[in-house]
Design a protein around this motif. Sequence first.
Motif, PDB file in Angstrom:
ATOM      1  N   MET A  74       0.836  -1.210   0.000  1.00  0.00           N
ATOM      2  CA  MET A  74       0.000   0.000   0.000  1.00  0.00           C
ATOM      3  C   MET A  74       0.871   1.261   0.000  1.00  0.00           C
ATOM      4  O   MET A  74       0.625   2.215  -0.740  1.00  0.00           O
ATOM      5  N   VAL A  75       1.921   1.247   0.830  1.00  0.00           N
ATOM      6  CA  VAL A  75       2.756   2.437   1.000  1.00  0.00           C
ATOM      7  C   VAL A  75       3.623   2.662  -0.245  1.00  0.00           C
ATOM      8  O   VAL A  75       3.781   3.796  -0.719  1.00  0.00           O
ATOM      9  N   LEU A  76       4.150   1.554  -0.781  1.00  0.00           N
ATOM     10  CA  LEU A  76       4.966   1.661  -1.994  1.00  0.00           C
ATOM     11  C   LEU A  76       4.138   2.230  -3.149  1.00  0.00           C
ATOM     12  O   LEU A  76       4.567   3.166  -3.841  1.00  0.00           O
ATOM     13  N   LEU A 114       1.489   3.995  -2.943  1.00  0.00           N
ATOM     14  CA  LEU A 114       1.143   5.377  -2.623  1.00  0.00           C
ATOM     15  C   LEU A 114       2.256   6.330  -3.059  1.00  0.00           C
ATOM     16  O   LEU A 114       2.010   7.369  -3.678  1.00  0.00           O
ATOM     17  N   GLY A 115       3.500   5.953  -2.732  1.00  0.00           N
ATOM     18  CA  GLY A 115       4.641   6.789  -3.090  1.00  0.00           C
ATOM     19  C   GLY A 115       4.752   6.968  -4.592  1.00  0.00           C
ATOM     20  O   GLY A 115       4.876   8.089  -5.090  1.00  0.00           O
ATOM     21  N   VAL A 116       4.690   5.848  -5.318  1.00  0.00           N
ATOM     22  CA  VAL A 116       4.856   5.918  -6.766  1.00  0.00           C
ATOM     23  C   VAL A 116       3.715   6.714  -7.401  1.00  0.00           C
ATOM     24  O   VAL A 116       3.933   7.600  -8.240  1.00  0.00           O
ATOM     25  N   ALA A 131       1.820   8.939  -6.042  1.00  0.00           N
ATOM     26  CA  ALA A 131       1.918  10.358  -5.688  1.00  0.00           C
ATOM     27  C   ALA A 131       2.952  11.052  -6.559  1.00  0.00           C
ATOM     28  O   ALA A 131       2.752  12.183  -7.007  1.00  0.00           O
ATOM     29  N   ALA A 132       4.068  10.370  -6.821  1.00  0.00           N
ATOM     30  CA  ALA A 132       5.111  10.962  -7.646  1.00  0.00           C
ATOM     31  C   ALA A 132       4.624  11.160  -9.081  1.00  0.00           C
ATOM     32  O   ALA A 132       4.885  12.182  -9.702  1.00  0.00           O
ATOM     33  N   LEU A 133       3.877  10.168  -9.586  1.00  0.00           N
ATOM     34  CA  LEU A 133       3.437  10.227 -10.979  1.00  0.00           C
ATOM     35  C   LEU A 133       2.301  11.214 -11.189  1.00  0.00           C
ATOM     36  O   LEU A 133       2.045  11.638 -12.312  1.00  0.00           O
ATOM     37  N   GLY A 134       1.588  11.555 -10.136  1.00  0.00           N
ATOM     38  CA  GLY A 134       0.464  12.465 -10.279  1.00  0.00           C
ATOM     39  C   GLY A 134      -0.836  11.700 -10.443  1.00  0.00           C
ATOM     40  O   GLY A 134      -0.831  10.534 -10.837  1.00  0.00           O
ATOM     41  N   PHE A 177      -9.110   6.426  -2.267  1.00  0.00           N
ATOM     42  CA  PHE A 177      -9.653   7.034  -1.061  1.00  0.00           C
ATOM     43  C   PHE A 177      -8.677   8.065  -0.497  1.00  0.00           C
ATOM     44  O   PHE A 177      -9.074   9.098   0.015  1.00  0.00           O
ATOM     45  N   LEU A 178      -7.382   7.782  -0.618  1.00  0.00           N
ATOM     46  CA  LEU A 178      -6.387   8.733  -0.114  1.00  0.00           C
ATOM     47  C   LEU A 178      -6.127   9.874  -1.097  1.00  0.00           C
ATOM     48  O   LEU A 178      -5.338  10.772  -0.820  1.00  0.00           O
ATOM     49  N   VAL A 201      -5.085   9.493  -4.436  1.00  0.00           N
ATOM     50  CA  VAL A 201      -4.343   9.186  -5.659  1.00  0.00           C
ATOM     51  C   VAL A 201      -5.162   8.158  -6.427  1.00  0.00           C
ATOM     52  O   VAL A 201      -5.254   7.008  -6.052  1.00  0.00           O
TER      53      VAL A 201
END
Lengths: 281, 284, 339
Positions: free
Chosen positions: A127-129, A131-133, A135-138, A219-220, A222
């Motif tokens: 989930m966290v991985l 999320l990071g990717v 978020a970075a990609l938009g 939900f978060l 992204v």
Amino acid sequence: MLARGSRRLAGRRAGALDVLATVLVLVLLVLAAVGPWLAPHDPYRADPATALLPPGAGHLLGTDDSGRDILSRLLAGTRATLLSSVAVVVLSAAVGAAVATLAAASPRWLDEVIMRVVDMFLAFPSMVLALGVAAALGPSLTSVVVAMVIAMWPATARLVRSVMRETMAAQYVEAARLTGMSRRRAMLRHVLPNSLDSLYVQLGLDVSGAIVLIAGLAFLGVGAAPPSADWGSMVAAGREYVTTAWWVAFFPGAAITVAAVAFGLFGDALRTRLDPTVVRG
Amino acid sequence: MSAGGPLLEVRDLAVRVRESEGPRLVRDVSFEIAAGERLALVGESGSGKSTVAKALVQLDRTVEVSGSVRFDGRELVGARPGDLRRVRGSGIAMIFQDPMTALNPVRRVLDQVAEPLVIRGVPRREARRLAVAMLDRLGVADAARRAHDYPTAFSGGMRQRVVMAAALVGGPRLLVADEPTTALDVRVQEQVLDLIEEQSRELGLAVLLITHDLGIVAGLADRVAVMRSGALVETRPVDELFADPHHPYTRGLLESVPRIDAAPGQRLRTVADAVDDTRESADA
Amino acid sequence: MTRFVLRRVGLAVLTVWGVATLVFLMTKLIPGDAARVAAGRTATAEQIEAARQRLGLDRPMVEQYLHYLGGLLHGDLGWSASTKQPVAVDLQVAFPVTLQLVLVAMVFTVVVAIPLGTFAALRHGSAADAATRLVAILGGGVPVFWLALVLQWLFAVRLGWTPISGANGYGLDPPVVTGATLVDSLLAGSPQMFADSAAHLVLPALALSAPFLAVVVRNVRSTMLGVLGTDYASFAVAKGVTTWRLVVRHALPAAASSTLTILGMQLGFMLGAALLVEAVFAMPGLGTYLYTAILNQDTFAVLGGVLVTGAVFVLAGLVVDLIQMAIDPRVRSSHLAHA
């Protein structure tokens, strides 16, 4: 006697569950195909006059804060939900299996390095991985799919590589090698097909997991960019109205649950049927 | 203690898998063991010997035991769980086939040996002292120190000594030894058998030895019961049985034991050979 | 033994380095000008230029990477464009909240799952098996954020049994020492604050543990079934132990190590799920922080949080392994044999 009766009952219940799961999966697939045409209202047309109407005759599942019909939006979103989940699972299975095969065919040191890199990925909760990717990609559905594949392929790679390791050591592979079959050919003819079997039985459960994870990302924040009818984003939108209009968040969440549970049960049933290593009891 | 009667009296013992209409695993088994007596129960694997052993104190919860098992005059079949527990360990003790798996890997040896005493309310310190003494008695060198180790630190033979110490520490009157040497190498096998016999003589301990190996029976048992397909075929004093086996199956078992005095090149007979013989003579 | 510990710690350090490298690579995924993203949406040209200098974006890749690792060693997790302070400072406040939630949920899971799983193993039959299978799949299929919303609606909105959201009621926040409200209210010596903090944790912890309960119950059940079927369990029964003693003294210690492995694995998933649960209950933890950061397109703050979560997960794995070595002689001796 009593226990025997209940066991028989349990057997029948498990059978009924498998049937129910299969039916649900089929219904979902049909809805994904024709859902948009079944929608009673335009899923995208905002109308302040009909905002936050409770479930009733005009709007079976009520309307959201922009006055859009929730049922129609759910139907419109089915295809995106299923397509993205299946795409994620198929792509990450393909990438994972390819990397595992590459590792298995590589010299020992390279195999070691590749699997260490896989471990690095696995060091993140998926989930966290993702999320990071993402978020970075938009925010977009494509970036969610890419992020999910990046988060999910390592588990597949690990699984396939370990099955391959076992299969390589199996006697029938050794026997094939002794008859003069080359290492590469033995891998392609014996090891790979065998390892992929362990992958197939996992697919249904993976789709279930992907549905939930993708919804969680949405939900978060992204996920598919608004105003598209994405189930996870719909739950997020209803978050603010939990005290006043429960239906806005409830029905999309229920849809996610039904879809995830259906694919989960379906996958589990497939696994018990197909996987010779699972003992049925 | 009941005067006169046998220590253990088994009548028409039958065992079947719980809630199944399948065949009984064991049927019509009757035998008795006097105090201090050593009885060997022999048969091939699958003949039901171990099922009988476990059924005596109802160890296996997946099976249903019927018939009668009287120990020291008290009926065990249908006994209350509390009464059954009192008999286990302090009346009838058991040791198992594989000493590598009979000890809990995550508990210290001392705790496992002292347990039968601890659960009977013996103060911990006293229980530990007795446990070390029993380990020492059974030939565990440096018992006071080694008792604090985990089972992984012991060899197979030593573990069987530990298992026996745990079985005997509660002062049982009958030891049920279920294939106690099968998993051990030959040299250690002998040591363990000697140990069983020695303890039996010194403590006046009755022994039920379950084995498929007639070779080890002769030196240890007073009487032998032969079992086949879940039923007893004959029960006789050991020298009588060896000299003149009545049942063809027993003959077969005896002939399949390798002998030093056999003619070179003579083929070892199998039990099946002997049974075929009888079938042919019956046909003729 | 020492050698094994050192090797295991070394592996953890290596993995954390890998995690950091992955996060660095993620910053390279940012489309367009990363400096513009790092400086925030309302940044002026000078601010963007300053961000470019700070991140070293005008220098070669290798140099950027070393610069980044060097920063991490000094506790520099980046700069948040939305809170206008170092991400490390933000996380010092947010992370203890998340950790507290995860630990409370974990304790709850363990306290419920171990007795339930053990009971199921003792009474094992196929009806129970079918039920656990169904519950496990239901547990895996219910999105945790939706479950959280449903619980919130039912218990907080309709029934009014618990607070709706937040970490503390008005005027009841304990003075911040550790950041974990339960600990801080105890340190403040205020039973009232403690009760308030606990009341605010009930629903989030319940929602968070639900999906994991099913998984852990199922695993405890199968582990216990295995242990109860061993020779040493039979031998214990032959020694005359009660069922209670068999479970507590023999089976649970033997099952502890594999149960611990499962819990360690669940911890990572729980961290991920906690982000969602927090966002529902507006708890001021990492989840809410990330949610806000995503909303503000504050990508570097998000990646800082991602990095810390990954590192914490690696450390948790290390701790689980070391505990396992301490409690299980089997693990210990096998490592000794290989060392």
